[in-house]
Structures are given as C-alpha cells and as structure tokens.
Design a protein around this motif. Structure first.
Motif, PDB file in Angstrom:
ATOM      1  N   LEU A  34       0.850  -1.193   0.000  1.00 25.96           N
ATOM      2  CA  LEU A  34       0.000   0.000   0.000  1.00 25.96           C
ATOM      3  C   LEU A  34       0.882   1.238   0.000  1.00 25.96           C
ATOM      4  CD1 LEU A  34      -2.569  -1.102   2.732  1.00 25.96           C
ATOM      5  CD2 LEU A  34      -2.693  -1.467   0.273  1.00 25.96           C
ATOM      6  N   ILE A  36       0.457   4.054   1.541  1.00 26.95           N
ATOM      7  CA  ILE A  36       0.010   4.883   2.649  1.00 26.95           C
ATOM      8  C   ILE A  36       0.851   4.530   3.870  1.00 26.95           C
ATOM      9  CG2 ILE A  36      -2.334   5.339   1.839  1.00 26.95           C
ATOM     10  CD1 ILE A  36      -3.303   2.942   3.432  1.00 26.95           C
ATOM     11  N   THR A  41      -2.535   3.217   8.706  1.00 27.53           N
ATOM     12  CA  THR A  41      -3.084   2.026   8.063  1.00 27.53           C
ATOM     13  C   THR A  41      -3.542   1.030   9.109  1.00 27.53           C
ATOM     14  OG1 THR A  41      -1.650   2.325   6.141  1.00 27.53           O
ATOM     15  CG2 THR A  41      -2.602   0.129   6.455  1.00 27.53           C
ATOM     16  N   LEU A  45      -7.226  -0.317   9.721  1.00 30.99           N
ATOM     17  CA  LEU A  45      -7.469  -1.758   9.696  1.00 30.99           C
ATOM     18  C   LEU A  45      -8.262  -2.186  10.926  1.00 30.99           C
ATOM     19  CD1 LEU A  45      -6.985  -4.619   8.555  1.00 30.99           C
ATOM     20  CD2 LEU A  45      -4.828  -4.635   9.825  1.00 30.99           C
ATOM     21  N   VAL A 119       0.034  -5.098   9.636  1.00 32.58           N
ATOM     22  CA  VAL A 119       0.685  -4.107   8.795  1.00 32.58           C
ATOM     23  C   VAL A 119       2.167  -4.078   9.136  1.00 32.58           C
ATOM     24  CG1 VAL A 119       0.776  -1.649   8.208  1.00 32.58           C
ATOM     25  CG2 VAL A 119      -1.425  -2.723   8.718  1.00 32.58           C
ATOM     26  N   ALA A 127       3.221   0.826   3.364  1.00 32.18           N
ATOM     27  CA  ALA A 127       2.829  -0.226   4.291  1.00 32.18           C
ATOM     28  C   ALA A 127       2.598  -1.520   3.521  1.00 32.18           C
ATOM     29  CB  ALA A 127       1.551   0.171   5.030  1.00 32.18           C
ATOM     30  N   LEU A 129       0.174  -4.689   3.918  1.00 30.02           N
ATOM     31  CA  LEU A 129      -0.958  -5.312   4.604  1.00 30.02           C
ATOM     32  C   LEU A 129      -0.838  -6.806   4.361  1.00 30.02           C
ATOM     33  CD1 LEU A 129      -3.691  -5.005   6.115  1.00 30.02           C
ATOM     34  CD2 LEU A 129      -4.761  -4.891   3.853  1.00 30.02           C
ATOM     35  N   ALA A 167      -7.723  -3.921   1.921  1.00 36.00           N
ATOM     36  CA  ALA A 167      -6.680  -2.988   1.477  1.00 36.00           C
ATOM     37  C   ALA A 167      -7.291  -1.733   0.860  1.00 36.00           C
ATOM     38  CB  ALA A 167      -5.750  -3.682   0.481  1.00 36.00           C
ATOM     39  N   CYS A 170      -8.853   0.349   3.692  1.00 35.84           N
ATOM     40  CA  CYS A 170      -7.814   1.022   4.492  1.00 35.84           C
ATOM     41  C   CYS A 170      -7.276   2.234   3.744  1.00 35.84           C
ATOM     42  CB  CYS A 170      -6.660   0.068   4.806  1.00 35.84           C
ATOM     43  SG  CYS A 170      -7.005  -1.132   6.084  1.00 35.84           S
ATOM     44  N   THR A 171      -6.974   2.055   2.469  1.00 36.27           N
ATOM     45  CA  THR A 171      -6.445   3.155   1.657  1.00 36.27           C
ATOM     46  C   THR A 171      -7.446   4.307   1.604  1.00 36.27           C
ATOM     47  OG1 THR A 171      -5.123   1.621   0.340  1.00 36.27           O
ATOM     48  CG2 THR A 171      -5.569   3.778  -0.631  1.00 36.27           C
ATOM     49  N   VAL A 174      -7.644   6.065   5.146  1.00 35.45           N
ATOM     50  CA  VAL A 174      -6.442   6.859   5.464  1.00 35.45           C
ATOM     51  C   VAL A 174      -6.389   8.103   4.587  1.00 35.45           C
ATOM     52  CG1 VAL A 174      -3.915   6.882   5.360  1.00 35.45           C
ATOM     53  CG2 VAL A 174      -5.106   4.936   6.390  1.00 35.45           C
TER      54      VAL A 174
END
Length: 189
Positions: A34, A36, A41, A45, A119, A127, A129, A167, A170-171, A174
């Motif tokens: 990722l 980020i 993250t 998550l 992570v 990051a 994941l 994923a 999370c992206t 964030v």
C-alpha cells in the motif's frame, strides 16, 4: 497485484501459529503493498475489522466472495458467503491482530479461517498489509478432496479477495483522513 510472501515476516509467523498438528488445513500467506503510512493504516485496519465483526455501518452483511470463473464455471456471477468474524486484541508491538472467521449461516459447511492480519512498514511512507493463517476444510477427507480438486484454489482466491477489499478500504479511510486534516490546516489561518 497479488503478492505472496515466503519470508519470515508477520504473515508467515501468523500462518505457522495457526496451523494445528493434524491435517485438514490449508496454509495462507498473502500480502498487499500500500502507498500509505503504516501507523494510520493499522488504525484504519482495526476500525474496519471491528466494524465487520460488529456488522456496523457499511460493513453490515459483509461477505467473502468468489467469482464463478474461479470455480471453473461460466464466469457470469459470483458466490458470496456472509461471515461471522472474531477480532482479537492487538499483538505485542501493535502491528497485527488475531482473526477468526466462519460462515454466518451453516458454518459446518464452509471452511473456518484462523490467523492474523497486520501491517508491516515498507520504506519511509508505505505499508504492507498481510494476512497469514490457515483455513480448516470441513467434511474431513471428502472436504480435503474437494479443496484439492473441484474447488482448487477457491479458498485462497476468496482470501485474496478479502485482503483486496480490506486494502482498498484502508487506503480510502487513510486518504480521507489525510484530506480532512489538510483541509482543516488550510482553513485554520
């Protein structure tokens, strides 16, 4: 793009810890890179997993899914299985949580996943994941036969889809928070 890890990272340790002594399980080690930062993250998550477990908000009715094409059938739809998830406490170091999920209805007919999701840091602002663990195939010998033949790869592909969904969420979470922070700082003056 799917990545499979074979080093001794978090997903490999989680997979090894989830494997019982007797047979009937399939080892899973998956990861996604990722773009980020890792700390937000992991916060995202945790928030997402707890919402899935509690069936809250947009995560109400969350289901694992698999394309019919992945089952070697005509690719004109998908199979979705709503899940009941249990999320454990954060592991030492705070980069992973224990995770168990099974079908919400008729759990004896579907595999149960036991493992962890977490992570790891990638460079200065990225990051990784990861998901590691094992799923136990129901129906004993017949279930192992189905998993290895007719439904070959279905369990892993379903878990890849789960990791892709998490994923992406999370992206999005964030990036939304970062945009809100920038907007706040810009209009603060």
């Amino acid at each position: 793009m799917p990545n499979t890890c074979f080093a001794q990272c978090g997903c490999c340790r989680a997979a090894a810890a989830a494997l019982p002594k007797e047979g009937g399980v399939s080892d899973v080690r998956l990861q996604r890179n990722l773009k980020i930062p890792p700390v937000p993250t992991f916060r995202a998550l945790n928030e997402i997993l707890r919402a899935i477990a509690a069936q809250e908000g947009n995560w109400r009715g969350f289901a694992l899914h698999l394309s019919l094409g992945d089952l070697h059938l005509a690719d004109f739809g998908y199979v979705a299985v709503p899940i009941a998830m249990t999320v454990g406490e954060a592991r030492e170091g705070g980069e992973a949580v224990e995770l168990t999920f099974r079908a919400a209805r008729h759990p004896e007919s579907f595999p149960t996943f036991n493992g962890a999701i977490g992570v790891d840091t990638m460079g200065t602002s990225g990051a990784i994941l990861w998901l590691g663990g094992a799923y136990d195939v129901p129906l004993s010998l017949f279930g192992r036969f189905l998993d290895a033949s007719v439904a070959a790869g279905a369990g892993n592909k379903t878990l890849e889809n789960f990791l892709d969904d998490v994923a992406a969420a999370c992206t999005a979470l964030v990036e939304k928070r970062e945009a809100e922070y920038v907007r706040y700082r810009m209009f603060e003056r």
